[in-house]
Design an enzyme around this catalytic site. Structure first.
Site, PDB file in Angstrom:
ATOM      1  N   SER A 273      43.931  43.868  46.679  1.00 54.68           N
ATOM      2  CA  SER A 273      42.926  43.114  45.958  1.00 54.68           C
ATOM      3  C   SER A 273      41.648  42.837  46.765  1.00 54.68           C
ATOM      4  CB  SER A 273      43.512  41.779  45.504  1.00 54.68           C
ATOM      5  OG  SER A 273      43.921  41.004  46.620  1.00 54.68           O
TER       6      SER A 273
ATOM      7  N   LYS B  55      36.191  37.117  51.375  1.00 55.78           N
ATOM      8  CA  LYS B  55      36.839  37.367  50.079  1.00 55.78           C
ATOM      9  C   LYS B  55      36.798  36.099  49.239  1.00 55.78           C
ATOM     10  CE  LYS B  55      41.237  39.036  48.159  1.00 55.78           C
ATOM     11  NZ  LYS B  55      42.640  39.393  48.457  1.00 55.78           N
TER      12      LYS B  55
ATOM     13  N   SER C 101      47.140  43.675  50.238  1.00 53.11           N
ATOM     14  CA  SER C 101      45.748  43.565  49.794  1.00 53.11           C
ATOM     15  C   SER C 101      44.677  43.674  50.866  1.00 53.11           C
ATOM     16  CB  SER C 101      45.543  42.263  49.036  1.00 53.11           C
ATOM     17  OG  SER C 101      45.947  42.434  47.708  1.00 53.11           O
TER      18      SER C 101
HETATM   19  N1  GLN Z   1      49.093  44.624  44.729  1.00 57.77           N
HETATM   20  C1  GLN Z   1      49.986  43.558  45.056  1.00 57.77           C
HETATM   21  C2  GLN Z   1      50.014  42.573  43.924  1.00 57.77           C
HETATM   22  O1  GLN Z   1      49.403  42.834  42.956  1.00 57.77           O
HETATM   23  C3  GLN Z   1      49.546  42.865  46.318  1.00 57.77           C
HETATM   24  C4  GLN Z   1      48.325  42.060  46.137  1.00 57.77           C
HETATM   25  C5  GLN Z   1      47.986  41.261  47.351  1.00 57.77           C
HETATM   26  O2  GLN Z   1      48.367  41.597  48.465  1.00 57.77           O
HETATM   27  N2  GLN Z   1      47.282  40.183  47.122  1.00 57.77           N
HETATM   28  O3  GLN Z   1      50.647  41.560  43.969  1.00 57.77           O
END
Ligand code: GLN
Length: 485
Positions: free
Chosen positions: A153, A78, A177
């Site tokens: 994400s 990632k 994410s």
């Molecule tokens: N969707 C959540 C956020 O926007 C979690 C994102 C993540 O785990 N990086 O913060």
């Protein structure tokens, strides 16, 4: 010669048995990437040249009889994890040309173990999002239906694994994410206990919530990778000295006497019916395999979402101060220093990142700090205690990973609350600092994958992996492939 390893284990066995070399396998994956990635946008950077060098080196090491779970195996990373001499954007235009001088610790450990880095995967900007639509480089498409999001994400990593564009991938999970995109792409993904895997070299979003995780086809593959990346790191003072369990050895397939808690707060009214049904069936399956199922209650679940968005944005607003046009990446010169900051950040950050910096700055400002930030921290402690009480009675907690299957691209972009709800089942785990995994457990009527989430005690990754693996031995959800592959 056929090269079609669907799992990391199959790749490793093929390499050991000399059915193919790492160079052949890597070329095969790179070719697939060049064919399929234009439709998916899972990779932001393909690391072709270095991957071929790593593969050649791995072949030499294999010939010398060296061993490692990832030696010669193509892995994706990632793009919020720093990679030495390889562009790392965090999905942001502000880091479009940023090339780190060092590896994140988890990356360094894979490198030492001989993994082949095929590329960097798409992500919501600074990992802020649930769909990869917040990426500064365009959305990633779901391999099961190109009109839908892959989740986020870590959507690029999830799509890459699901479409066979790598054997496994690293992701990060701040509020869901890794688990949520794994669920939406029909693969397996683990969020590690806070402190289990070093965060050194992970571009920070919410430092008290961020954790490195793994996305792979199944729990067995994850167990292999976890053994490589886990453990204490002197570069990260929040990484813990707790010994790393022998994850693979612990995959016994046996669930007899395992106590599984099912929290009633995780089956919401508005949830997609197919998701609730598939998860209930999966829990039935665990019961057939010898587990003892009981209903539990985690009443603070309903306040986890606001608590998360206060703490995550507060931490983000502080972490993102370093992107100022002086130290890293983009610089848009202005009349003076403050003007340079303003122009650089105005041009470099996307709108969701700006929204979160504003929210977080507000929550931390004098006068509001006690009312919002401190309050949220107190409720966070209550959430953590609630999990501790639950884990005195059960060994794992089973829930849906996401209230819906993959949604359509664009469907939620104008409605941040709807978007934030995508993680309502995953983010309590990050607030409590415990571990969790998402495993495929069915499909909806449109043929889109559904995920079962298994939450475990802090530093008990071995148990969630054992349960996930046992379930995967008894079910065949992984035999279905997305159309794109
Ligand atoms: N969707 C959540 C956020 O926007 C979690 C994102 C993540 O785990 N990086 O913060």
């Amino acid at each position: 010669m056929t090269i079609e390893p669907r799992t990391l284990r199959a790749a490793r066995e093929g390499l050991r048995a000399k059915r193919f070399s790492s160079l052949e396998l890597t070329r095969h994956i790179l070719q697939r990437i060049s064919q399929v990635n234009p439709r998916l946008n899972a990779y932001l950077t393909v690391n072709e040249e270095e991957a071929l060098q790593q593969a050649a080196a791995a072949d030499a090491a294999l010939a010398r009889g060296e061993e490692s779970p990832v030696l010669g195996v193509p892995i994706a990373i990632k793009d919020v994890l720093s990679t030495r001499n390889l562009r790392t954007t965090a999905g942001s235009r502000i880091l479009e040309s940023y090339v780190p001088a060092w590896d994140a610790t988890c990356v360094a450990r894979l490198r030492t173990a001989g993994a082949v880095f095929v590329g960097k995967t798409n992500t919501d900007e600074f990992a802020m999002g649930s769909s990869t639509e917040n990426s500064g480089y365009g959305v990633t498409h779901n391999p099961w239906d190109l009109a839908r999001v892959p989740g986020g994400s870590s959507g690029g990593s999830a799509a890459a694994v699901a479409a066979g564009l790598c054997c496994a991938a690293l992701g990060t999970d701040t509020g869901g994410s890794v688990r949520q995109p794994a669920a939406l792409c029909g693969i397996t993904g683990i969020k590690n206990t806070y402190g289990r895997v070093s965060r050194y070299g992970l571009i920070a979003y919410g430092s008290s919530l961020d954790s490195v995780g793994v996305l792979a086809r199944d729990a067995h593959d994850i167990a292999l990778l976890e053994g490589v990346i886990s453990g204490h790191d002197p570069h990260d003072s929040t990484s813990v000295r707790e010994p790393v369990q022998d994850y693979e050895h612990n995959l016994t397939g046996d669930l007899h006497g395992l106590r599984v808690g099912v929290p009633r707060e995780y089956f919401l009214e508005g949830m997609q019916a197919a998701v609730g049904q598939a998860v209930q069936q999966a829990i039935e399956q665990l019961h057939h395999m010898g587990a003892i199922i009981s209903e539990i209650s985690l009443p603070s679940t309903q306040v986890a979402l606001p608590v998360y968005y206060l703490i995550a944005t507060a931490e983000a607003s502080a972490n993102l101060a370093r992107f100022d046009g002086v130290r890293y990446g983009l610089r848009v010169p202005g009349a003076d220093l403050v003007d340079t900051y303003r122009r650089t950040r105005g041009a470099g950050f996307g709108s969701e990142v700006k929204r979160r910096i504003m929210l977080g700055t507000y929550a931390l400002s004098a006068g509001y700090y006690d009312a919002y930030y401190i309050r949220a921290q107190k409720v966070r402690t209550l959430i953590k205690q609630e999990f501790e009480r639950a884990f005195a009675e059960v060994d794992v907690i089973a829930t849906p990973t996401s209230p819906t299957t993959a949604f359509r691209i664009g469907e939620r972009v104008d409605d941040p609350i709807q978007m934030y709800l995508a993680d309502v089942f995953t983010l309590p785990c990050n607030l409590a600092g415990i571990c969790g995994i998402s495993v495929p457990c069915g499909f909806d009527a449109a043929g889109l994958p559904i995920g079962l989430q298994l939450l475990g005690r802090a530093f008990d990754e071995a148990t969630v992996l054992r349960v996930a693996d046992a379930y995967q031995r008894q079910t065949d959800w992984l035999t279905r492939e997305p159309g794109i592959s």
